[in-house]
Design an enzyme around this catalytic site. Structure first.
Site, PDB file in Angstrom:
ATOM      1  N   ASP A 154       6.068  -3.942  10.445  1.00 54.82           N
ATOM      2  CA  ASP A 154       4.701  -3.848  10.810  1.00 54.82           C
ATOM      3  C   ASP A 154       4.135  -4.045  12.212  1.00 54.82           C
ATOM      4  OD1 ASP A 154       5.236  -6.625  10.709  1.00 54.82           O
ATOM      5  OD2 ASP A 154       3.853  -7.133   9.285  1.00 54.82           O
ATOM      6  N   ARG A 180       0.976  -1.190  -0.021  1.00 51.83           N
ATOM      7  CA  ARG A 180       0.065   0.084   0.121  1.00 51.83           C
ATOM      8  C   ARG A 180       0.860   1.242   0.055  1.00 51.83           C
ATOM      9  NH1 ARG A 180      -2.714  -2.151   4.280  1.00 51.83           N
ATOM     10  NH2 ARG A 180      -4.724  -3.092   3.678  1.00 51.83           N
ATOM     11  N   SER A 197       8.159  -4.762   6.416  1.00 50.94           N
ATOM     12  CA  SER A 197       7.864  -5.984   7.596  1.00 50.94           C
ATOM     13  C   SER A 197       8.706  -7.342   7.207  1.00 50.94           C
ATOM     14  CB  SER A 197       6.355  -6.442   7.224  1.00 50.94           C
ATOM     15  OG  SER A 197       5.704  -5.388   7.078  1.00 50.94           O
TER      16      SER A 197
HETATM   17  C1  BG6 Z   1      -2.089  -4.859   7.335  1.00 54.24           C
HETATM   18  C2  BG6 Z   1      -0.696  -3.865   7.772  1.00 54.24           C
HETATM   19  O1  BG6 Z   1      -2.982  -4.568   7.674  1.00 54.24           O
HETATM   20  O2  BG6 Z   1      -1.771  -6.221   8.000  1.00 54.24           O
HETATM   21  C3  BG6 Z   1       0.750  -4.687   7.271  1.00 54.24           C
HETATM   22  O3  BG6 Z   1      -1.088  -2.902   7.298  1.00 54.24           O
HETATM   23  C4  BG6 Z   1       0.644  -5.877   7.866  1.00 54.24           C
HETATM   24  O4  BG6 Z   1       1.651  -3.843   7.699  1.00 54.24           O
HETATM   25  C5  BG6 Z   1      -0.298  -6.798   7.456  1.00 54.24           C
HETATM   26  O5  BG6 Z   1       1.970  -6.417   7.177  1.00 54.24           O
HETATM   27  C6  BG6 Z   1      -0.158  -7.928   8.085  1.00 54.24           C
HETATM   28  O6  BG6 Z   1      -1.279  -8.973   7.489  1.00 54.24           O
HETATM   29  P1  BG6 Z   1      -1.382  -9.831   6.237  1.00 54.24           P
HETATM   30  O7  BG6 Z   1      -2.446 -10.853   6.304  1.00 54.24           O
HETATM   31  O8  BG6 Z   1      -1.528  -8.906   5.042  1.00 54.24           O
HETATM   32  O9  BG6 Z   1      -0.063 -10.435   6.024  1.00 54.24           O
HETATM   33  C1  GLC Z   2       7.632 -12.139   9.149  1.00 53.67           C
HETATM   34  C2  GLC Z   2       8.536 -10.966   8.958  1.00 53.67           C
HETATM   35  C3  GLC Z   2       8.469  -9.927  10.179  1.00 53.67           C
HETATM   36  C4  GLC Z   2       6.922  -9.348  10.131  1.00 53.67           C
HETATM   37  C5  GLC Z   2       6.100 -10.589   9.992  1.00 53.67           C
HETATM   38  C6  GLC Z   2       4.570 -10.078  10.021  1.00 53.67           C
HETATM   39  O1  GLC Z   2       7.811 -12.649  10.218  1.00 53.67           O
HETATM   40  O2  GLC Z   2      10.154 -11.348   9.223  1.00 53.67           O
HETATM   41  O3  GLC Z   2       9.362  -8.763  10.044  1.00 53.67           O
HETATM   42  O4  GLC Z   2       6.551  -8.360  11.061  1.00 53.67           O
HETATM   43  O5  GLC Z   2       6.531 -11.342   9.123  1.00 53.67           O
HETATM   44  O6  GLC Z   2       4.288  -9.652   8.778  1.00 53.67           O
END
Ligand code: BG6
Ligand code: GLC
Length: 834
Positions: A577, A462, A523
């Site tokens: 994240d 995003r 992340s």
């Molecule tokens: C989102 C966050 O809502 O959730 C992200 O904005 C995060 O930063 C993500 O990595 C994690 O969930 P998923 O299911 O998208 O991996």
């Molecule tokens: C993976 C990444 C970590 C992140 C998590 C959730 O474990 O290594 O940095 O926070 O995924 O997205």
């Protein structure tokens, strides 16, 4: 092969415990059938390779009962003993099916509490007790320890199964003999008393009791009232007393008595030898006209019984049709009825009235030729097969079930790895990296400004613009796709792609002319060297872009901006994240000091005391630690908990041996675990009838989103079947139930492991602060957490068990972590401003 035993009357009416002397009517049948030969007439067959025979005890009537002094169940067990003498060996286990035509509260095939006796039985000390247990104990007393009572069923159920043995299945059964009753296959989710929420379940209606609440009073005649008053159980079983043959003769007698009293019958005598023997035998002197009238009365009483029975049947059929959401239903109805055979009028009326009252159902009445024995043997055989399958399933799933002690161990191991990860010397030996983030506090509400934010590493990439003002936060965002080829290509291509998305977003939002500070949610595990400097330690979650590991990702982003001649980019903060989520939730709730992600990957961060963070200089205050708990266990400390399924999943990933805890919990892997369990169940022949399913061999075919759908409460099994059919898996209802159980097992384990990790975190925070109780909020994000119907409850429940001294509020993040990244950028920007 069967044998008939006489049953002394005192056994029927005496104590369940000890009964003495006397005669009565009733017999027991011991009927033996080999389950594989059920298509043949009842008979003994015990050939090599055949499964053990199933024994069936049925019930009937006797002619000359001997006097006996026995308990009811001892009597049955003795009959069994006599029957088995010489034809069975104690080495061979004998499963026994018990047809017990009395109203019982059944909580399993082999658990049935007698509600009340009927049909002249009234042994004391049996009502309210488990009949299966009573019979089993009596059998054991006879030293028939190889005989196991595996299924008890009502005679209606036996009839239904008997009529099902040939051709199309039979889904309804009707018994109209001395008494009356019916059963039918109901949708299990509508059976409130059953624990099962899916599939079908046979329901014994016990419709003989219909009308006991007065609902039939409009149709009861004075003759019915007399019959009821003179019966052994006045006021009870009102419907049965209109239909069962035990009462029809009595109704006719009362009508005749009334007509005779009014001198409308038996006033003259018949001529010559035309006198009907039946009436003469009763000492009556009927005229020809009397005989005609008596016949008329008999017909009326039988027709009424048939019509009432049809009304009951029509109600059952319409209910089935409606609950299956069908416009028309074709169904077979098994009928065990002396009336059906003995009175052509009964059968005709039953058929025609049922058709009139339930025209949407086309019911074929199938008379049961073999009584209930054959069906009961089938139920027993099926129960055995299911029990054997159950054992296989349990054996296979057992490694995925975690005990409380297991989870406490995981919690303790996590705690140990956290301590190691925080220590300057021990850090390298820990699988949990405990990365400092340089974030020392959560938002205080004074942050202001307009920021760009990037959110990379979850399901979606995003780009956002976030406006933080006094009256709150406003955001606009756009989702961009990162093709797998870009995720796994070169670092340059990846960061170029990111810059292209930013430009596109700025153009759309009319932001090209402004230089906005940018917060970057990245992340992946990074060694943070400052708020805007983060060295990528390793890729996770399917990313592998080359040339990035060991590099500062902010630098990589700036380089790409330079290449693309985008000069207006001002990266001020990079956050994980988990951190973005914690900051975003802390803006709403100041108690939020933990961030948790359960999505594509899993991870957590929390506020740790600086004095405990050996890897950063300084002792004052707190710092947010990105735990990177996804890698927990990569040093082998969780090896005892990995199953074969986990190992198979891990081997096929692009980072085998890494992120082992994440691979037990997060959305990227749960579907794959389920797929491997299903393959093993097929191999054990307990799923999809053991047929190989080529599609199921395909990696990632079973996505984690299916778990969320399949586990939804009240989702009709039809829908589960449809999901599986889309995957070209031909699933029966039983298969669908099993697939759901596998999904539940895998997602429950994930939630429990996550709870064990979180328990270690909250307990450490509580101890850090020297508190007897800690109240803390966890900001949570991630598709699995948000979409799965039970994950959050399972997590909360287990967390409560494992960390009883902490009150933990799970606060779902609604705005994603971009908002948190912007808040971090806001603080950094404010501090950087002169
Ligand atoms: C989102 C966050 O809502 O959730 C992200 O904005 C995060 O930063 C993500 O990595 C994690 O969930 P998923 O299911 O998208 O991996
Ligand atoms: C993976 C990444 C970590 C992140 C998590 C959730 O474990 O290594 O940095 O926070 O995924 O997205």
């Amino acid at each position: 092969m069967y044998k008939i035993f006489d049953m002394p009357g005192d056994i029927k009416q005496g104590k369940g415990e000890a009964v003495r002397g006397g005669h009565g009517r009733g017999w027991l049948v011991l009927d033996c059938l080999a389950p594989r030969r059920l298509d043949r007439a009842p008979g003994w067959c015990w050939g090599p390779g055949l499964p053990p025979a199933a024994w069936v005890l049925g019930r009937g009537s006797s002619r000359s009962p001997p006097a006996m002094a026995l308990q009811l169940f001892d009597f049955i067990a003795q009959c069994l003993c006599r029957f088995l003498a010489g034809i069975s060996s104690p080495q061979q286990r004998l499963p026994l099916g018990f047809v017990f035509p009395f109203s019982c509260r059944q909580t399993g095939l082999d658990k049935a509490e007698l509600i009340s006796w009927s049909k002249g039985f009234s042994c004391s000390d049996v009502e309210g007790k488990d009949v299966v247990q009573l019979l089993q104990s009596a059998i054991n007393k006879q030293e028939l320890c190889h005989v196991d009572v595996v299924a008890l069923m009502n005679d209606t159920v036996g009839t239904m199964m008997t009529c099902s043995t040939e051709g199309e299945p039979c889904e309804v059964a009707l018994v109209v003999g001395t008494s009356t009753n019916s059963c039918f296959m109901a949708e299990a989710q509508q059976v409130e008393m059953a624990e099962k929420a899916s599939g079908q379940m046979c329901v014994n209606t016990e419709w003989g009791y219909f009308g006991d609440d007065g609902s039939l009073s409009d149709i009861l005649t004075p003759y019915d009232q007399c019959v009821d008053q003179e019966s052994a159980n006045p006021g009870e079983k009102r419907f049965e007393k209109l239909v069962g043959s035990l009462y029809l003769g009595e109704i006719v007698r009362h009508v005749l008595t009334a007509l005779a009293a009014e001198k409308a019958l038996f006033i003259g005598s018949m001529s010559g030898d035309q006198e009907p023997p039946a009436l003469e035998a009763l000492g009556l002197q009927p005229s020809e006209q009397d005989c005609c009238r008596v016949q008329q009365i008999c017909r009326a009483v039988v027709s009424r019984a048939a019509a009432l029975c049809a009304a009951g049947l029509a109600a059952v059929l319409s209910h089935m049709c409606q609950s299956r959401e069908l416009e028309q239903m074709v169904v077979n109805v098994g009928v065990d009825s002396k009336l059906y055979w003995g009175h052509s009028r009964f059968g005709e009326t039953l058929q025609s009235v049922t058709g009139l009252l339930a025209p949407e159902c086309k019911a074929t009445l199938l008379p049961s030729v073999d009584g209930t024995g054959r069906g009961a043997a089938m139920v027993t055989a099926v129960a055995l097969r299911l029990a054997a399958q159950r054992r296989e399933v349990e054996q296979l799933l057992a490694p995925l079930w975690l005990s409380r002690a297991d989870l406490e161990r995981v919690q303790a191991l996590m705690r140990r790895e956290m301590e190691l990860g925080l220590g300057r010397e021990s850090n390298a030996g820990s699988s949990v990296r405990m990365l400092p983030t340089y974030i020392r506090g959560t938002p205080d509400g004074t942050e202001r400004g307009e920021f760009l934010a990037l959110d990379l590493g979850g399901t979606n990439f995003r780009v956002l613009v976030v406006r933080v003002a006094q009256d709150g936060i406003r955001m606009a965002s756009e989702i961009y796709v990162i093709p797998t080829a870009v995720m796994q290509g070169t670092g340059e291509a990846l960061f170029d792609h990111i810059i292209q998305c930013i430009v596109d977003f700025q153009l759309k939002q009319n932001l090209m002319d402004q230089i906005l500070p940018l917060g970057f949610t990245f992340s992946f595990p990074c060694q943070q060297l400052g708020l805007d400097k983060a060295v990528l330690l390793s890729w996770t979650k399917g990313f592998s872009a080359s040339g990035c590991v060991g590099q500062d990702v902010v630098h990589l982003l700036r380089e790409a901006a330079r290449r693309k001649q985008h000069l207006g980019l001002k990266v001020v903060a990079v956050v994980n994240d988990t951190v973005g989520t914690m900051m975003s939730c802390a803006y709403e709730d100041p108690k939020c000091e933990i961030g948790l992600i359960v999505g594509t990957g899993t991870n957590a961060c929390y506020m740790e005391e600086m004095e405990n963070v050996g890897t950063v200089e300084g002792e004052q205050g707190r710092m947010c630690i990105n735990m990177e708990w996804g890698a927990f266990g990569d040093n082998g400390c969780l090896d005892d908990f990995f199953t074969n399924f986990d190992r198979l999943v891990d081997e096929k990933t692009i980072n085998a041996g890494k992120q082992r805890f994440e691979k037990l919990i997060s959305g990227m892997y749960l579907g794959e675990i389920v797929r491997h369990v299903l393959l093993a169940l097929v191999e054990k022949q307990v799923l999809f009838r053991g047929k190989s399913c080529p599609k199921l061999q395909t990696r990632d075919i079973f996505q984690t989103k299916f778990l969320s759908t399949i586990e939804m409460d009240g989702l009709a099994l039809q829908k589960v079947r449809a999901i599986l059919q889309d995957l070209e898996l031909q699933a029966s209802f039983e298969d669908s139930i099993l697939v759901r159980e596998v999904c539940q097992t895998v997602s429950l384990r994930a939630a429990q492991l996550c709870a064990a990790g979180l328990a270690a975190v909250v307990e450490k925070m509580r101890e850090n602060r020297g508190l007897a109780r800690l109240a803390v909020t966890v900001g949570v994000d991630g598709t699995l957490y948000k979409m799965h119907p039970h994950f959050s409850q399972n997590l909360q429940k287990m967390l409560g068990d494992l960390a009883p001294n902490c009150t933990v509020t799970l606060l779902q993040s609604e705005d994603g972590s971009g908002k948190g990244a912007a808040l971090v950028a806001a603080v950094a920007w404010r501090e950087a401003e002169p």
